[in-house]
Scaffold this motif. Structure first.
Motif, PDB file in Angstrom:
ATOM      1  N   ASN A 207      22.395  18.110   7.583  1.00  0.00           N
ATOM      2  CA  ASN A 207      21.248  18.191   6.720  1.00  0.00           C
ATOM      3  C   ASN A 207      19.976  18.993   7.515  1.00  0.00           C
ATOM      4  O   ASN A 207      18.855  18.869   6.942  1.00  0.00           O
ATOM      5  N   GLU A 208      20.315  19.497   8.378  1.00  0.00           N
ATOM      6  CA  GLU A 208      19.213  20.131   9.160  1.00  0.00           C
ATOM      7  C   GLU A 208      19.600  21.555   9.601  1.00  0.00           C
ATOM      8  O   GLU A 208      20.709  21.878   9.962  1.00  0.00           O
ATOM      9  N   PHE A 209      18.852  22.404   9.524  1.00  0.00           N
ATOM     10  CA  PHE A 209      18.895  23.966   9.972  1.00  0.00           C
ATOM     11  C   PHE A 209      17.434  24.329  10.795  1.00  0.00           C
ATOM     12  O   PHE A 209      16.429  23.763  10.510  1.00  0.00           O
TER      13      PHE A 209
ATOM     14  N   VAL B 185      16.839  18.876   4.873  1.00  0.00           N
ATOM     15  CA  VAL B 185      17.118  18.694   3.516  1.00  0.00           C
ATOM     16  C   VAL B 185      17.225  17.010   3.358  1.00  0.00           C
ATOM     17  O   VAL B 185      17.987  16.330   4.224  1.00  0.00           O
ATOM     18  N   SER B 186      16.581  16.376   2.451  1.00  0.00           N
ATOM     19  CA  SER B 186      16.394  14.851   2.304  1.00  0.00           C
ATOM     20  C   SER B 186      16.485  14.416   0.997  1.00  0.00           C
ATOM     21  O   SER B 186      16.587  15.354   0.160  1.00  0.00           O
ATOM     22  N   ASN B 187      16.323  13.127   0.612  1.00  0.00           N
ATOM     23  CA  ASN B 187      16.462  12.674  -0.848  1.00  0.00           C
ATOM     24  C   ASN B 187      17.581  13.153  -1.740  1.00  0.00           C
ATOM     25  O   ASN B 187      17.532  13.608  -2.826  1.00  0.00           O
TER      26      ASN B 187
ATOM     27  N   GLU C  96      24.441  23.317  -5.388  1.00  0.00           N
ATOM     28  CA  GLU C  96      25.275  23.720  -4.136  1.00  0.00           C
ATOM     29  C   GLU C  96      24.582  24.912  -3.355  1.00  0.00           C
ATOM     30  O   GLU C  96      24.560  24.944  -2.374  1.00  0.00           O
ATOM     31  N   ALA C  97      24.045  25.990  -4.140  1.00  0.00           N
ATOM     32  CA  ALA C  97      23.670  27.051  -3.748  1.00  0.00           C
ATOM     33  C   ALA C  97      22.247  26.852  -2.708  1.00  0.00           C
ATOM     34  O   ALA C  97      21.887  27.320  -1.759  1.00  0.00           O
ATOM     35  N   LEU C  98      21.766  25.700  -3.151  1.00  0.00           N
ATOM     36  CA  LEU C  98      20.470  25.234  -2.588  1.00  0.00           C
ATOM     37  C   LEU C  98      20.588  24.581  -1.366  1.00  0.00           C
ATOM     38  O   LEU C  98      19.921  24.558  -0.600  1.00  0.00           O
ATOM     39  N   ASN C  99      21.911  24.208  -1.005  1.00  0.00           N
ATOM     40  CA  ASN C  99      22.423  23.588   0.157  1.00  0.00           C
ATOM     41  C   ASN C  99      23.176  24.674   1.005  1.00  0.00           C
ATOM     42  O   ASN C  99      23.815  24.163   2.075  1.00  0.00           O
ATOM     43  N   ASP C 100      23.207  25.842   0.433  1.00  0.00           N
ATOM     44  CA  ASP C 100      24.136  26.870   1.293  1.00  0.00           C
ATOM     45  C   ASP C 100      23.072  27.682   2.480  1.00  0.00           C
ATOM     46  O   ASP C 100      22.263  28.381   1.935  1.00  0.00           O
ATOM     47  N   PRO C 101      23.351  27.419   3.579  1.00  0.00           N
ATOM     48  CA  PRO C 101      22.390  28.100   4.600  1.00  0.00           C
ATOM     49  C   PRO C 101      22.572  29.353   4.315  1.00  0.00           C
ATOM     50  O   PRO C 101      21.378  30.269   4.602  1.00  0.00           O
ATOM     51  N   VAL C 102      23.636  30.241   4.275  1.00  0.00           N
ATOM     52  CA  VAL C 102      23.454  31.708   4.066  1.00  0.00           C
ATOM     53  C   VAL C 102      22.605  31.981   2.945  1.00  0.00           C
ATOM     54  O   VAL C 102      21.578  32.995   3.149  1.00  0.00           O
TER      55      VAL C 102
END
Lengths: 160, 781
Positions: free
Chosen positions: A42-44, A65-67, A18-24
């Motif tokens: 999935n894009e920043f 972010v993919s896969n 979850e943290a790896l997907n958190d933009p902050v």
């Protein structure tokens, strides 16, 4: 060039993912990150100040972010455009494995520089990329580890 | 006269201004209202792209931002290749369009995309960074083998398989037959490493346009200002020839890289016309690395068939030559007519066959660089000869002697389309071995061995075809230009002389050599001769300087003009001295009536020519000024032997060149000191290639050796003291008997160094540059 590394995170795998997907959190982990903004699911978009050897530039970076395979693995890829300084693109396959006291994070990354960065900084790219990779994941561990109150607080000020 | 005439080592006149920083280089000039240009360049080796110039156009100080679309709208042509090579299939080579600014696709890192013109160089650069280029990367091909592979990404739609041409020369059947009869066959795979030219002065250009007269002026770093004018006018069509004035002032080195008509100089001239103000651009070193045409870059397989006595029966060569992303101005002729035609070397090899595939890759274009094709040919021939000598247990010098074209065999028709005019190869070899103390090498090797060092000795018996060339010959081989030269002699009324040459001096010392020639031939003081070059409005149309051609062709044109001056002077003297023209003898600057003490100095003749108060004007024109054009009957063929001796430290892989001997046959020599300097420079260039210089791209097409941090140029301490001598078989077909000396060192040196290193190491498994790492690795394997 290929890089790899391994870190131990004292959190359950789901929390790490979850943290790896958190933009902050991502924004705070990317060395030199000035701004980070979510532009789609999935894009920043990030603004990153980076220096490779004699070349210093602001890279406008699209991170994707993919896969996505929660909570086991995902691929983080980015392409930074530094104008006349050239560009750098890279991707990291990140995998998470449950361990006794938390999660083992492993990554395998590939970095491809282009333009002036490659032209005058090629021999420095290896070291720089390795340092950026290590910085990213060690910051990540530092930030998400609950008992370590983010030391002498040097996260980059700007967050979204 | 002796101290300044032909054969005297006159110190170079031009060095005073070069060494005191008073040269007149392009970037030194500032025109009123001048603007500055910066180029937006591709950071990708292969990509389609879109552009947004809005932000850049409104950036501070920006005058205009121009793109490939603007060029197309103005109907400005694309860059051309001036030499059409015909392949095995009878089809012309593929020369896909090379836009002055890329239109929708970039094909190498550094490909120019847009020109930003601003009030200052800094403002132009800053604004160039604001040009938004959105790239959609396309798959790139970097190595020639990848480019030729089935299914490889295609760089140009009109060059299928990325093949520019598949060319051949020689007699395949006869060569196969020679191999069938061979007692021994030596084989080698060789890489001739890609070089980046790196002239000391980067390329620079100032375009100007005068709206009142409609005249364009281009001041630039060029080896051949008239060719620049011709191509810009006739092909790219910026302005007609008579409305375009091209000036190449002092130029700080060219080595071939300033022959070509590039994107940047063209764009600068066109942009000046668009804005009606001068536009200046000077490359920074990083730009030079990606935008100056590179050199060499061959991969070859070579086989030599020998009989039991070591006589060369046949030579077979198969070469891949990298053209880069586009076909540069003379790129096509380098690995074909300047390469395959030299594979005879100095030898009587009975049959030769060579095939060359020229290949497009997503790299900077490759074109002529000092020697251009001939260093590659010498490298192939001289490496395989040494290899054969080792394999057959014959001394390398002895094997060469057995195969040399004998001194009495000239003119010698080769198996690869040339006719050697004169030479004495054995004389140069024997003299070089004598100076190098070849006989005692074994003792020196032993002494080195006692100190833990590996000692090797290498020979290179090179040949080159210079003085490029007879127009008829090059025309029949596909050249789009004639290759004669022009020269003009103008006496001023006070007796001093202006010499106009179509050659261009960018370090060679023509202002000295040509003045010596004129001073000696016309009997005027050396100090009274001024050499004028590099300006299309001053000199007659000229072809410029490359291929070691200036003295052989340009000097001979001056002789033609001087012969006309003497003929005219004879008429004037005959009239003045009241003698018959046939009785006037010219010698040492004096026109004398034979058998009398009556004479007139040429300075008096000149004065009389401009004060023709009592001339019979229907028989005698006033003035003393003549122009000559010289088109040679053949190439010239400088040749010689270089000997390199090295000591290798097996612990570190470091190679030290401990001795260098060069014995060259340049025909007659005008200024021995300048010739020696040219040999020194050439050898330095060749040693750089052999030991230090290696252009490298990564697998994605990014240039890795893009600065002096990663691309090593030779320095003084990489070079040994050299013994330089000359032998002389005068060129029989030009009036001076000269052959040319500017490229010889660069042609001879790489094979000499590598033969010495492979001799020291006892292995062939090493390619140039033989860096300490490469040597160490070869020893470890």
């Amino acid at each position: 060039m290929d890089l790899s590394g391994e870190f131990h995170v004292p959190l359950p795998r789901e929390a790490v993912f979850e943290a790896l997907n958190d933009p902050v959190i991502l924004g705070r982990c990317i060395p030199g990150c000035q701004t980070l903004e979510r532009v789609s699911e999935n894009e920043f978009d990030a603004d990153v100040l980076a220096k490779v050897g004699p070349v210093k530039a602001r890279f406008r970076t699209r991170i994707a972010v993919s896969n996505l395979n929660p909570p086991e693995s995902y691929t983080l890829s980015g392409e930074g455009r530094g104008g006349a300084a050239g560009f750098a693109s890279g991707s990291a396959d990140v995998s998470l494995e449950t361990a006794d006291d938390g999660t083992v994070l492993r990554y395998v990354a590939r970095v491809q520089p282009g333009g002036k960065i490659a032209q005058v900084g090629s021999r420095l790219i290896g070291g720089t990329a390795r340092k950026l990779g290590t910085d990213f994941f060690s910051r990540f561990v530092e930030i998400v580890t609950p008992e370590a109150p983010s030391e002498e607080g040097e996260p980059d000020e700007k967050e979204e | 006269m002796a101290e300044s005439g032909i054969g005297a080592s006159v110190p170079r006149t031009e060095d005073q201004r070069f060494l005191t920083g008073s040269g007149d280089y392009t970037d030194d000039t500032t025109f009123p209202h001048q603007t500055h240009a910066a180029f937006v360049r591709s950071t990708h080796p292969h990509a389609s792209f879109t552009l947004d110039t809005t932000a850049a156009a409104s950036a501070p100080g920006v005058v205009t931002v121009l793109t490939g679309a603007d060029l197309a709208a103005d109907e400005i042509g694309t860059l051309i290749c001036g030499w059409q090579v015909t392949g095995k299939d009878g089809e012309p080579h593929k020369a896909p369009p090379h836009p002055v600014l890329a239109v929708d696709t970039v094909r190498h890192v550094g490909d120019a995309i847009a020109i930003v013109v601003a009030e200052s160089a800094r403002a132009a650069r800053d604004a160039a960074e604001q040009v938004e280029v959105s790239y959609a990367p396309l798959p790139a091909v970097v190595s020639m083998r990848d480019a030729l592979a089935d299914g490889a990404p295609q760089i140009h739609s009109d060059a299928p398989g990325n093949l520019c041409y598949d060319w051949e020369i020689g007699d395949r059947a006869a060569t196969d037959d020679a191999f069938a009869r061979a007692h021994h066959v030596a084989r080698l795979d060789l890489v001739n490493n890609r070089l980046i030219p790196n002239a000391m002065e980067p390329r620079s250009a100032i375009g100007d346009f005068n709206p009142a007269s409609g005249d364009y002026t281009l001041r630039l770093t060029s080896q051949n200002p008239h060719i620049h004018r011709l191509v810009l006018a006739a092909f790219i069509q910026i302005a007609p020839e008579h409305k375009l004035h091209v000036i190449a002032p002092d130029v700080g080195g060219g080595f071939g890289s300033k022959i070509f008509i590039y994107q940047e100089e063209t764009a600068v001239l066109w942009a000046a016309g668009k804005i009606g103000r001068p536009v200046k651009w000077t490359a920074d070193r990083s730009e030079s690395f990606v935008a100056d045409a590179h050199g060499r870059d061959h991969e070859s397989h070579v086989e030599l068939a020998l009989d039991a006595d070591g006589r060369f029966l046949g030579l077979k060569v198969s070469t891949l030559a990298n053209m880069g992303a586009y076909l540069s101005t003379f790129a096509s002729c380098v690995p074909s007519y300047l390469y395959g035609t030299l594979l005879q070397g100095q030898y009587t090899t009975e049959a030769i066959y060579c095939e060359v595939k020229a290949v497009f890759t997503n790299t900077t274009p490759v074109d002529a660089l000092r020697g251009a094709g001939r260093p590659e040919a010498t490298y192939v021939v001289e490496r395989i000869v040494d290899q054969a000598a080792r394999e057959m247990g014959i001394d390398a010098a002895e094997l060469r002697r057995r195969n040399f074209i004998p001194a009495d065999a000239f003119p010698y028709p080769t198996k690869v389309a040339l006719e050697y005019d004169s030479g004495n190869y054995r004389l140069a070899l024997d003299r070089a071995l004598e100076i190098a103390d070849y006989g005692d090498f074994a003792a020196r090797r032993e002494a080195s061995s006692a100190r833990g060092r590996l000692r090797g000795i290498g020979l290179s018996a090179y040949i080159e075809a210079c003085g490029i060339a007879p127009s008829q010959v090059v025309g029949s081989l596909g050249a789009g230009v004639g290759l004669w030269e022009s020269g003009g002699i103008r006496f001023n009324p006070t007796g001093n002389v202006l010499v106009y040459t179509g050659s261009h001096s960018h370090g060679q010392g023509h202002e000295t050599t040509f003045a010596q020639l004129v001073s000696d031939y016309l009997g005027v003081p050396f100090e009274s001769v001024e050499v004028v070059h590099g300006d299309t409005e001053k000199t007659p149309f000229g072809m410029g300087t490359y291929g070691s051609r200036s003295l052989a062709v340009g000097g001979s044109a001056l002789v033609k003009a001087m012969d006309k001056i003497i003929a005219k002077g004879r008429k004037i003297a005959a009239f003045t001295l009241e003698a018959s023209e046939e009785d006037i003898e010219f010698s040492g600057g004096d026109f004398a009536v034979a058998g009398t003490d009556r004479s007139m100095n040429i300075a008096e003749v000149a004065f009389s020519a401009y004060v023709p108060h009592n001339y019979p004007l229907d028989e005698l024109e006033p003035g003393l000024e003549e122009t000559g054009f010289y088109d040679p009957a053949n190439f010239t063929f400088p040749a010689g032997t270089h000997v390199c001796e090295v000591e290798v430290d097996p612990e570190t892989g470091t190679t030290e060149i401990v001795n260098w001997v060069a014995v060259d046959d340049f025909g007659n020599v005008v200024n021995p000191m300048i010739v020696e300097g040219q040999v020194h420079g050439g050898v330095a260039h060749g040693v750089g290639q052999a030991l230090l210089e290696g252009c490298a791209y990564d697998a994605d097409g990014q240039l890795l050796t893009g600065s002096f941090m990663d691309y090593t140029m030779p320095r003084a301490d990489d070079l040994p003291d050299m013994t330089v001598e000359t032998t002389c078989t005068p060129c029989p077909h030009n009036p001076l008997g000269v052959k040319g000396c500017g490229e010889a060192g660069a042609i001879a040196a790489p094979a000499a160094v590598m033969n010495a290193i492979t001799d020291a190491l006892g292995t062939n498994a090493i390619d140039m540059p033989a860096t300490p790492q490469a040597v160490w690795r070869a020893l470890s394997e």
